[in-house]
Design an enzyme around this catalytic site. Structure first.
Site, PDB file in Angstrom:
ATOM      1  N   GLU A  38       0.826  -1.210   0.000  1.00 25.95           N
ATOM      2  CA  GLU A  38       0.000   0.000   0.000  1.00 25.95           C
ATOM      3  C   GLU A  38       0.861   1.260   0.000  1.00 25.95           C
ATOM      4  O   GLU A  38       0.489   2.261  -0.617  1.00 25.95           O
ATOM      5  CB  GLU A  38      -0.955   0.004   1.204  1.00 25.95           C
ATOM      6  N   TYR A 106       9.696 -12.745   6.780  1.00 27.39           N
ATOM      7  CA  TYR A 106       8.962 -11.687   7.487  1.00 27.39           C
ATOM      8  C   TYR A 106       9.164 -11.781   8.991  1.00 27.39           C
ATOM      9  O   TYR A 106       9.123 -12.876   9.561  1.00 27.39           O
ATOM     10  CB  TYR A 106       7.457 -11.863   7.274  1.00 27.39           C
ATOM     11  N   ARG A 108       6.932  -9.896  11.197  1.00 25.66           N
ATOM     12  CA  ARG A 108       5.840  -8.925  11.313  1.00 25.66           C
ATOM     13  C   ARG A 108       4.735  -9.392  12.262  1.00 25.66           C
ATOM     14  O   ARG A 108       3.813  -8.615  12.515  1.00 25.66           O
ATOM     15  CB  ARG A 108       5.302  -8.589   9.917  1.00 25.66           C
ATOM     16  N   GLY A 259       3.476  -5.101  -9.517  1.00 23.23           N
ATOM     17  CA  GLY A 259       2.007  -5.192  -9.409  1.00 23.23           C
ATOM     18  C   GLY A 259       1.427  -3.942  -8.744  1.00 23.23           C
ATOM     19  O   GLY A 259       0.380  -3.440  -9.152  1.00 23.23           O
ATOM     20  N   ASP A 260       2.131  -3.439  -7.737  1.00 24.86           N
ATOM     21  CA  ASP A 260       1.667  -2.207  -7.077  1.00 24.86           C
ATOM     22  C   ASP A 260       1.820  -1.034  -8.046  1.00 24.86           C
ATOM     23  O   ASP A 260       0.988  -0.124  -8.064  1.00 24.86           O
ATOM     24  CB  ASP A 260       2.484  -1.929  -5.805  1.00 24.86           C
TER      25      ASP A 260
HETATM   26  O1  KDG Z   1       3.864  -5.975  -3.632  1.00 22.02           O
HETATM   27  C1  KDG Z   1       5.148  -5.812  -3.096  1.00 22.02           C
HETATM   28  C2  KDG Z   1       5.038  -5.976  -1.615  1.00 22.02           C
HETATM   29  O2  KDG Z   1       4.689  -7.294  -1.370  1.00 22.02           O
HETATM   30  C3  KDG Z   1       6.306  -5.673  -0.910  1.00 22.02           C
HETATM   31  O3  KDG Z   1       6.669  -4.323  -1.150  1.00 22.02           O
HETATM   32  C4  KDG Z   1       6.318  -5.937   0.563  1.00 22.02           C
HETATM   33  O4  KDG Z   1       4.097  -5.540   1.312  1.00 22.02           O
HETATM   34  C5  KDG Z   1       5.001  -6.329   1.179  1.00 22.02           C
HETATM   35  C6  KDG Z   1       4.808  -7.692   1.597  1.00 22.02           C
HETATM   36  O5  KDG Z   1       3.956  -7.888   2.455  1.00 22.02           O
HETATM   37  O6  KDG Z   1       5.454  -8.604   1.121  1.00 22.02           O
END
Ligand code: KDG
Length: 318
Positions: A38, A106, A108, A259-260
């Protein structure tokens, strides 16, 4: 708080990239940046001159401060971003391999954003938007993020604000079964869905574009954009259908974030009142520029760069 054309809600992560030609381990040179679907979209829209607000939560740490400072510098409205005193900004490591797609790790779970609830943001922080942009990453982060997403979708529907959604399936966050069930539940409240072919297949069980789009339209959205990789992308609504091939590019340097970029280009052209065919073309152009640059958002173009690219790039892949 200035009036935005688009409000987007999601998590940004501090990213640590491993070396290009070596292992991500002790002694490796690691390069820090940040990313997030985002926030990538927000930067893309801001660089194209649109008013965009990013709603998020970061930790009270150097990573959160750096992310917010960079987004502010890009012209994104960060006035409603919250800082958590008890949880950290999310972090991700990228293991870059010459022989395969990068491997992502990740960190997170329990992050500042993952603890967001329906109480975190004032509804006024999205109610002045012309469009709201969400992704399927947010509901995968935590039960409270899923509730927040449902809350925003219901409120946007009531206020008549169109919602865009990119499923952005991340298999390290949830299973296909979980993603399918949750997104089926959310899609009736979404106006435009922008999905990759594999995501369309996951959501509908169909593998042919027209049937996939029909099944997605049946779930609720009024328009479906299907990205078919290097071939191009389709736009479908109940009474219109378009296809546009991608641009020929010399080399894909880094596909993550394209894609973004495509979504930013498509949404930008929609805000400019262009036709679906022109929206697809701008989506491809922005995606191509991201593909040709290292990083998830660094290649996002300004208006002038986009115009320059389009003026010289008339050839398509097909
Ligand atoms: O669409 C690219 C994103 O996936 C990347 O920038 C990081 O948001 C992210 C993710 O959760 O992997």
């Amino acid at each position: 708080m200035s009036t935005p054309q688009v409000v987007t809600l999601g998590e940004a992560l501090m990213v640590f990239n491993g070396p290009h030609h070596g292992r991500l381990e002790r002694g490796a040179d690691v390069a820090a940046t940040f990313a997030g679907a985002e926030s990538n979209l927000a930067i893309g829209l801001a660089r194209l001159g649109h008013g965009v607000r990013w709603l998020s939560v970061v930790g009270d740490d150097p990573f959160g401060r750096d992310i917010v400072r960079n987004l502010r510098g890009e012209g994104v409205d960060v006035s409603q971003v919250k800082v958590s005193a008890d949880a950290p900004t999310a972090v991700m490591f990228k293991n870059r391999r010459a022989w395969a797609e990068p491997e992502v790790f990740y960190y997170r779970a329990g992050s500042a954003f993952s603890r967001a609830t329906t109480e975190t943001f004032d509804p006024a922080s999205w109610r002045d938007a012309q469009s709201i942009y969400l992704t399927g990453i947010t509901p995968a982060l935590s039960a409270s993020c899923l509730e927040l997403m449902r809350h925003v979708l219901a409120d946007a529907r009531q206020c008549g604000i169109p919602v865009w959604l990119d499923p952005n399936y991340r298999r390290k966050l949830w299973s296909m079964e979980q993603a399918r069930a949750t997104l089926h539940d959310l899609l009736p409240h979404v106006n435009v869905v922008l999905a990759g072919f594999a995501e369309g297949q996951m959501l509908t069980g169909e593998s042919e574009a027209k049937r996939m789009a029909a099944a997605l339209l049946d779930l609720g959205p009024a328009a479906v954009v299907l990205k078919a990789g290097v071939q191009g992308a389709y736009y479908f609504s109940r009474n219109a259908e378009e296809f546009a091939p991608t641009f020929a590019i010399s080399q894909v340097i880094d596909p993550i974030g394209a894609g973004d970029g495509f979504a930013a280009g498509f949404l930008s052209a929609t805000l400019d009142g262009l036709s679906p065919a022109e929206c697809l073309q701008r989506g491809h152009a922005v995606g191509a520029l991201v593909n040709m640059t290292e990083g998830d958002w660094e290649g996002l173009p300004t208006r002038a760069e986009l115009a320059h690219f389009l003026s010289q790039s008339t050839e398509s892949v097909r």
